[in-house]
Scaffold this active site. Structure first.
Site, short mmCIF file in Angstrom:
data_model
loop_
_atom_site.label_atom_id
_atom_site.label_comp_id
_atom_site.label_asym_id
_atom_site.label_seq_id
_atom_site.Cartn_x
_atom_site.Cartn_y
_atom_site.Cartn_z
N GLY A 299 8.69 -7.49 -0.06
CA GLY A 299 7.93 -6.26 0.10
C GLY A 299 8.79 -5.02 0.09
NE ARG A 300 10.00 -4.11 5.65
CZ ARG A 300 10.58 -4.42 6.79
NH1 ARG A 300 11.01 -3.45 7.58
NH2 ARG A 300 10.74 -5.68 7.15
CB THR B 31 -0.92 0.01 1.23
OG1 THR B 31 -1.84 -1.08 1.12
CG2 THR B 31 -1.71 1.32 1.31
CD GLN C 142 -3.34 -8.07 -1.30
OE1 GLN C 142 -3.38 -6.92 -0.88
NE2 GLN C 142 -2.49 -8.98 -0.83
CG HIS D 93 -4.91 -8.99 1.87
ND1 HIS D 93 -4.42 -9.80 2.86
CD2 HIS D 93 -4.28 -7.79 2.02
CE1 HIS D 93 -3.52 -9.13 3.57
NE2 HIS D 93 -3.42 -7.91 3.08
#
Length: 366
Positions: free
Chosen positions: A317-318, A25, A95, A169
């Site tokens: 992710g990051r 997000t 998603q 999700h």
């Protein structure tokens, strides 16, 4: 012996590598625009892109600029993203997201928060708006089939936009997770009580979105360890519930099951359980359903999991925030960029979003 560079057969798709971009997000635009086209296209080197969580109906998220898939305008915006990713030899799943009881109570346009039961989550802090209004007691959903139908309609819209598939999700304390977990679901009808009943909601959604896309273009994200958004059962209940759920998902021969490891930093009220996600590996038949793993993976951990066959692909992710060319860096054993611009994590414009350099650009500048 697999590596990051090894292609992966995912249903009818052949992924070019086993580096998966996690849903992230970034709170930039309710309707995807040119900035989102650039952002996702920069990351088309991934074997598979999983979009940021995308709302199936207008809802009061703490992220007021998170995208949706409930309007024609949003479908048109996403289609430009998908077309560009495809033009750069990428694959992308949408998603599907509904946050249920943890929606921001001041951004609901007067509507109540909803959940399987009228039980508030603890420890709520929202990033937007001054102060911490926290979580509120939701209204128990009268007919869960209404929400199953919303997910199906969202999948139909995703297909209109050209996505290669969709992911449900069902982790992080969002609506499907709220049904799965017996601390948030205390219903006494067919949607609550036993593991079978509590898993009915996500399985009904999987069946309906599979009727739109085909089961081999559908994935799911699970978070058995809980923690985030006040989720988490006893270890015994967790093992029983997720053992049942994963067997049922495997029997449906969906494209993949993504399981996130417990993350202590996301568990402020210490509800979760650090649980071994690999205990369910033997329940997943990789000849038809792949096993993706997520949370706090680095190059070394990911390489080991692929080499020993404990996972079919690794979800990052990051690292995908600061490394638009993450797949290439991992495959070529190149140094990762760990210089995150925190200002651009949530909301804003191009800064901290599309202005991170590739490895080549980074080293040309030095």
């Amino acid at each position: 012996m697999a590596s990051f560079a090894t292609p992966l057969r995912l249903g009818p798709l052949l992924l070019k590598n086993r580096v998966i971009m996690a849903s992230l997000t970034r709170d930039r635009n309710r309707v995807p625009g040119p900035l989102q086209v650039e952002y996702y296209t920069q990351r088309a080197g991934a074997g598979l892109i999983l979009t940021e969580g995308t709302f199936i109906e207008p809802i009061g998220a703490e992220w007021s600029n998170a995208p949706g898939i409930y309007s024609d305008e949003q479908v048109a915006g996403w289609k430009k993203v998908v077309d560009s990713v495809h033009n750069h030899n990428g694959r992308i799943f949408l998603q599907l997201w509904h946050i249920g009881r943890v929606a921001h109570p001041l951004l609901q346009d007067g509507r109540p928060n909803v959940a399987p039961s009228a039980i508030a989550a603890k420890g709520g802090k929202f990033r937007q708006l001054e102060g911490t209004p926290g979580y509120v007691t939701p209204v128990a959903i009268e007919d869960p089939e209404h929400y199953v139908a919303l997910y199906k309609r969202a999948a139909e819209r995703a297909k209109e936009a050209g996505f290669d598939g969709v992911e449900l999700h069902a982790a992080n304390g969002y609506l499907p997770h709220q049904f799965i977990d017996n601390t948030s679901n205390q219903r006494t009808d067919q949607w609550g009580g036993s593991a079978e009943n509590r898993c009915r909601f996500p399985l009904r959604i999987i069946d309906e979105i599979s009727s739109v896309y085909g089961n081999d273009r559908v994935g799911i994200k699970l978070g058995p360890g809980g923690g985030y958004n006040d989720m988490g059962m006893t270890e015994k209940d967790t093992v029983e519930t997720y053992g049942y759920l994963i067997k049922e998902l495997n029997a449906r021969r969906i494209a993949y099951i993504q399981i996130a490891r417990y993350w202590a930093l996301g568990d402020p009220v210490k509800r979760g359980t650090p649980i071994d996600i690999f205990q369910w590996r033997g329940l997943i038949d990789s000849s038809h359903t792949k096993f993706f793993v997520n949370t706090e993976y680095n190059s070394e951990d990911g390489t080991k999991a692929l080499q020993d066959g404990s996972a079919d692909a690794i979800v990052f992710g990051r690292f995908y925030i600061s490394n638009p060319d993450l797949a290439e860096r991992l495959i070529n054993n190149q140094e990762l960029n760990t210089n995150f611009n925190m200002k651009g994590f949530y909301g804003g414009s191009a800064e901290g979003y599309t202005d991170y350099p590739t490895y080549e650009q980074q080293h040309k500048a030095q």
